[in-house]
Every structure is written in structure tokens, then in C-alpha cells.
Design a protein around this motif. Sequence first.
Motif, short mmCIF file in Angstrom:
data_model
loop_
_atom_site.label_atom_id
_atom_site.label_comp_id
_atom_site.label_asym_id
_atom_site.label_seq_id
_atom_site.Cartn_x
_atom_site.Cartn_y
_atom_site.Cartn_z
N ARG A 1 0.09 -3.52 -5.57
CA ARG A 1 0.20 -4.79 -4.81
C ARG A 1 -1.16 -5.22 -4.28
N TRP A 2 -2.01 -4.28 -3.91
CA TRP A 2 -3.37 -4.64 -3.50
C TRP A 2 -4.13 -5.23 -4.68
N LEU A 3 -4.02 -4.57 -5.84
CA LEU A 3 -4.74 -5.02 -7.02
C LEU A 3 -4.28 -6.39 -7.50
N ASN A 4 -3.00 -6.68 -7.32
CA ASN A 4 -2.44 -7.96 -7.75
C ASN A 4 -2.63 -9.07 -6.73
N GLY A 5 -3.19 -8.74 -5.58
CA GLY A 5 -3.43 -9.75 -4.56
C GLY A 5 -2.19 -10.13 -3.77
N GLU A 6 -1.12 -9.34 -3.89
CA GLU A 6 0.10 -9.61 -3.15
C GLU A 6 -0.01 -9.17 -1.70
N ARG A 7 -0.78 -8.12 -1.48
CA ARG A 7 -0.98 -7.57 -0.14
C ARG A 7 -2.42 -7.10 -0.06
N LYS A 8 -2.85 -6.79 1.14
CA LYS A 8 -4.16 -6.16 1.31
C LYS A 8 -4.01 -5.10 2.39
N PRO A 9 -4.89 -4.09 2.32
CA PRO A 9 -4.77 -3.00 3.30
C PRO A 9 -5.13 -3.48 4.70
N GLY A 10 -4.44 -2.93 5.68
CA GLY A 10 -4.81 -3.18 7.07
C GLY A 10 -6.09 -2.42 7.39
N ALA B 1 -8.11 0.21 5.04
CA ALA B 1 -9.40 -0.29 4.54
C ALA B 1 -10.51 0.71 4.88
N LEU B 2 -10.42 1.31 6.07
CA LEU B 2 -11.39 2.33 6.45
C LEU B 2 -11.28 3.57 5.55
N LYS B 3 -10.05 3.95 5.22
CA LYS B 3 -9.86 5.09 4.31
C LYS B 3 -10.42 4.78 2.93
N LEU B 4 -10.18 3.55 2.44
CA LEU B 4 -10.71 3.16 1.13
C LEU B 4 -12.23 3.15 1.15
N PRO C 1 -16.43 -1.54 0.86
CA PRO C 1 -16.68 -2.07 2.20
C PRO C 1 -15.43 -2.69 2.82
N VAL C 2 -15.20 -2.38 4.08
CA VAL C 2 -14.03 -2.91 4.80
C VAL C 2 -14.02 -4.44 4.73
#
Length: 82
Positions: free
Chosen positions: A44-53, A57-60, A67-68
Motif C-alpha cells: 500500500r505504501w508502494l502503490n501510494g494508497e497509504r504512507k507510513p506515520g 518513517a523513522l524505522k524506514l 529520509p523521513v
Amino acid sequence: MSDTACMSTSIPGAELLRTRLTERKISQRQLEQRLGVASGLVSRWLNGERKPGRELALKLSSVLQIPVRSWDEPLARTGTDD
């Protein structure tokens, strides 16, 4: 639907995530397990349906050096995850 149409909802973080997964030969499932998130969330992140909070984002940022700030673009559909 063409690839171009699918990419229209892309945000920089999603593009960078896709690149990092490919470079490091990490599957979406492996990343989900590493982050401790639900199955299908990375898709869902890759498809642009959602993004990490912020927390994810800090874990990624830590795990894949994404970058956050790269997740700051607005989504076509609303939704963030934490």
C-alpha cells in the motif's frame, strides 16, 4: 491502466522504497516482518494508497536509509500508518 497512470500517485518515499528493496534484494514481506507491520502494508505504501506515520518513517530511515521527509508529499487518498 498504464504504468504511467499507476505512478501518478507516487510520492518520493515510495519510489525510494521500491529502489532500496530492489537494490538490497529484500521482499515486501521480509520488510513487513522486519518492521513488525501487517501483511500488505508495504504494498500500500508502494502503490501510494497509504504512507507510513512518523514512527514507521523513522524505522524506514534506519533500516533502508529513506529520509523521513521523503514521505511528506500529500496522498491522493488519505491514510497514514503507525
